[in-house]
Design a protein around this motif. Sequence first.
Motif, PDB file in Angstrom:
ATOM      1  N   SER A  37       0.728  -1.160   0.226  1.00  0.00           N
ATOM      2  CA  SER A  37       0.003  -0.147   0.023  1.00  0.00           C
ATOM      3  C   SER A  37       0.842   1.227  -0.153  1.00  0.00           C
ATOM      4  N   PRO A  38       0.571   2.153  -0.842  1.00  0.00           N
ATOM      5  CA  PRO A  38       1.425   3.494  -0.871  1.00  0.00           C
ATOM      6  C   PRO A  38       1.338   4.282   0.341  1.00  0.00           C
ATOM      7  N   GLU A  39       0.146   4.007   1.074  1.00  0.00           N
ATOM      8  CA  GLU A  39      -0.098   4.747   2.426  1.00  0.00           C
ATOM      9  C   GLU A  39       0.942   4.200   3.458  1.00  0.00           C
ATOM     10  N   ARG A  40       1.594   3.126   3.379  1.00  0.00           N
ATOM     11  CA  ARG A  40       2.289   2.550   4.544  1.00  0.00           C
ATOM     12  C   ARG A  40       3.721   2.146   4.073  1.00  0.00           C
ATOM     13  N   VAL A  41       4.611   2.137   5.085  1.00  0.00           N
ATOM     14  CA  VAL A  41       6.104   1.737   4.684  1.00  0.00           C
ATOM     15  C   VAL A  41       6.278   0.599   5.782  1.00  0.00           C
ATOM     16  N   ARG A  42       7.205  -0.413   5.278  1.00  0.00           N
ATOM     17  CA  ARG A  42       7.628  -1.445   6.055  1.00  0.00           C
ATOM     18  C   ARG A  42       8.993  -1.090   6.633  1.00  0.00           C
ATOM     19  N   LEU A  43       9.016  -1.361   7.991  1.00  0.00           N
ATOM     20  CA  LEU A  43      10.137  -1.247   9.010  1.00  0.00           C
ATOM     21  C   LEU A  43      10.776  -2.561   8.993  1.00  0.00           C
ATOM     22  N   VAL A  44      12.056  -2.918   8.416  1.00  0.00           N
ATOM     23  CA  VAL A  44      12.449  -4.127   8.592  1.00  0.00           C
ATOM     24  C   VAL A  44      13.769  -4.023   9.388  1.00  0.00           C
ATOM     25  N   SER A  45      13.907  -5.017  10.309  1.00  0.00           N
ATOM     26  CA  SER A  45      15.253  -5.229  11.108  1.00  0.00           C
ATOM     27  C   SER A  45      16.232  -5.876  10.572  1.00  0.00           C
ATOM     28  N   LEU A  46      17.426  -5.872  10.819  1.00  0.00           N
ATOM     29  CA  LEU A  46      18.671  -6.306  10.382  1.00  0.00           C
ATOM     30  C   LEU A  46      18.600  -7.813  11.164  1.00  0.00           C
ATOM     31  N   LYS A  47      17.807  -7.978  12.145  1.00  0.00           N
ATOM     32  CA  LYS A  47      18.009  -9.280  12.843  1.00  0.00           C
ATOM     33  C   LYS A  47      16.153  -9.858  12.907  1.00  0.00           C
ATOM     34  N   PRO A  48      15.798 -10.339  11.760  1.00  0.00           N
ATOM     35  CA  PRO A  48      14.468 -10.598  11.893  1.00  0.00           C
ATOM     36  C   PRO A  48      14.112 -11.739  12.496  1.00  0.00           C
ATOM     37  N   ASP A  49      15.025 -12.481  13.191  1.00  0.00           N
ATOM     38  CA  ASP A  49      14.980 -13.668  14.179  1.00  0.00           C
ATOM     39  C   ASP A  49      14.341 -12.961  15.425  1.00  0.00           C
ATOM     40  N   LYS A  50      14.922 -11.870  15.740  1.00  0.00           N
ATOM     41  CA  LYS A  50      14.851 -11.062  17.077  1.00  0.00           C
ATOM     42  C   LYS A  50      13.616 -10.130  17.010  1.00  0.00           C
ATOM     43  N   TYR A  51      13.780  -9.294  15.757  1.00  0.00           N
ATOM     44  CA  TYR A  51      12.632  -8.249  16.048  1.00  0.00           C
ATOM     45  C   TYR A  51      11.788  -8.419  14.652  1.00  0.00           C
ATOM     46  N   ASP A  52      10.487  -8.127  14.844  1.00  0.00           N
ATOM     47  CA  ASP A  52       9.547  -8.153  13.938  1.00  0.00           C
ATOM     48  C   ASP A  52       9.555  -7.094  12.688  1.00  0.00           C
ATOM     49  N   GLU A  53       9.159  -7.470  11.615  1.00  0.00           N
ATOM     50  CA  GLU A  53       8.985  -6.375  10.624  1.00  0.00           C
ATOM     51  C   GLU A  53       7.454  -6.002  10.891  1.00  0.00           C
ATOM     52  N   ILE A  54       7.573  -4.333  10.795  1.00  0.00           N
ATOM     53  CA  ILE A  54       6.461  -3.523  11.198  1.00  0.00           C
ATOM     54  C   ILE A  54       5.788  -2.882   9.876  1.00  0.00           C
ATOM     55  N   ALA A  55       4.583  -2.848   9.634  1.00  0.00           N
ATOM     56  CA  ALA A  55       4.113  -2.074   8.707  1.00  0.00           C
ATOM     57  C   ALA A  55       3.330  -0.775   9.195  1.00  0.00           C
ATOM     58  N   VAL A  56       3.733   0.150   8.791  1.00  0.00           N
ATOM     59  CA  VAL A  56       3.446   1.630   9.705  1.00  0.00           C
ATOM     60  C   VAL A  56       2.755   2.709   8.375  1.00  0.00           C
ATOM     61  N   PRO A  57       1.581   2.941   8.715  1.00  0.00           N
ATOM     62  CA  PRO A  57       1.082   4.197   7.939  1.00  0.00           C
ATOM     63  C   PRO A  57       1.864   5.263   7.916  1.00  0.00           C
ATOM     64  N   ARG A  58       2.119   5.769   6.847  1.00  0.00           N
ATOM     65  CA  ARG A  58       2.919   7.188   6.925  1.00  0.00           C
ATOM     66  C   ARG A  58       2.673   8.432   7.563  1.00  0.00           C
ATOM     67  N   THR A  59       1.134   8.287   7.761  1.00  0.00           N
ATOM     68  CA  THR A  59       0.765   9.410   8.634  1.00  0.00           C
ATOM     69  C   THR A  59       0.945   9.234  10.031  1.00  0.00           C
ATOM     70  N   GLU A  60       1.375   8.120  10.575  1.00  0.00           N
ATOM     71  CA  GLU A  60       1.933   7.741  11.920  1.00  0.00           C
ATOM     72  C   GLU A  60       3.360   8.226  12.280  1.00  0.00           C
ATOM     73  N   ILE A  61       4.117   8.241  11.277  1.00  0.00           N
ATOM     74  CA  ILE A  61       5.541   8.624  11.359  1.00  0.00           C
ATOM     75  C   ILE A  61       5.689   9.936  11.895  1.00  0.00           C
ATOM     76  N   ASP A  62       5.988  10.244  13.334  1.00  0.00           N
ATOM     77  CA  ASP A  62       6.100  11.691  13.783  1.00  0.00           C
ATOM     78  C   ASP A  62       7.666  12.129  13.227  1.00  0.00           C
ATOM     79  N   GLY A  63       8.488  11.319  13.317  1.00  0.00           N
ATOM     80  CA  GLY A  63       9.972  11.888  12.835  1.00  0.00           C
ATOM     81  C   GLY A  63      10.839  10.911  12.110  1.00  0.00           C
ATOM     82  N   LEU A  64      11.492  11.521  11.398  1.00  0.00           N
ATOM     83  CA  LEU A  64      12.383  10.527  10.372  1.00  0.00           C
ATOM     84  C   LEU A  64      13.906  10.878  10.720  1.00  0.00           C
ATOM     85  N   TYR A  65      14.945  10.288  10.946  1.00  0.00           N
ATOM     86  CA  TYR A  65      16.221  10.885  10.759  1.00  0.00           C
ATOM     87  C   TYR A  65      17.119   9.639   9.959  1.00  0.00           C
ATOM     88  N   ARG A  66      17.748  10.432   9.184  1.00  0.00           N
ATOM     89  CA  ARG A  66      18.814   9.536   8.334  1.00  0.00           C
ATOM     90  C   ARG A  66      20.216   9.380   9.187  1.00  0.00           C
TER      91      ARG A  66
END
Length: 176
Positions: free
Chosen positions: A137-166
């Motif tokens: 969905s273009p309204e969401r992004v997926r947040l993927v961990s480098l350790k998928p066995d330890k941290y789950d992948e999360i789908a987040v609506p773009r509107t819920e992202i309060d801040g973003l840092y490169r």
Amino acid sequence: GNVRELRNFAERMVILFGGKTVLPVDLPPEMIPQGKPEPSAEAASAEVLYLPLYPDLLSLDRDFRPGEDRRIPFPSWLCREAEAAVSCCSDALSPRLLPGDCMLLARTPAESVVFGRAYVVVVGEARLCRIIRKDESPERVRLVSLKPDKYDEIAVPRTEIDGLYRICGTFRYWAD
């Protein structure tokens, strides 16, 4: 020729020192620069940034403000856009970033996200170090961990992202 020489030298150092830190005194004479090199005009005039050093991601974007004693100097050429340095307390980005390492962060608008790169994402009370990928969905992004066995992948609506840092750099900081 130079690349091959450098590769051979690096392989020789790995064999000789087996993962230990190689100091200048350990270098063979032909690898030690003669005389003191003159700094380039660009390096000599490099602006120094005094970045606030946050103790962890949870203190980022909150009322916490590092005091003057928690500001560290950086040459601006490392990351001209850097606004803050944050100490890493977890292994979420291991092996790229280990606990005790620090990240240089630059606030980034959501429109300039490069999919497949790691960011610090602020969603409500959470601060997550994740790789951002496209979602179905273009309204969401997926947040993927480098350790998928330890941290789950999360789908987040773009509107819920309060801040973003490169993450524009990483370093190991040793306080005196």
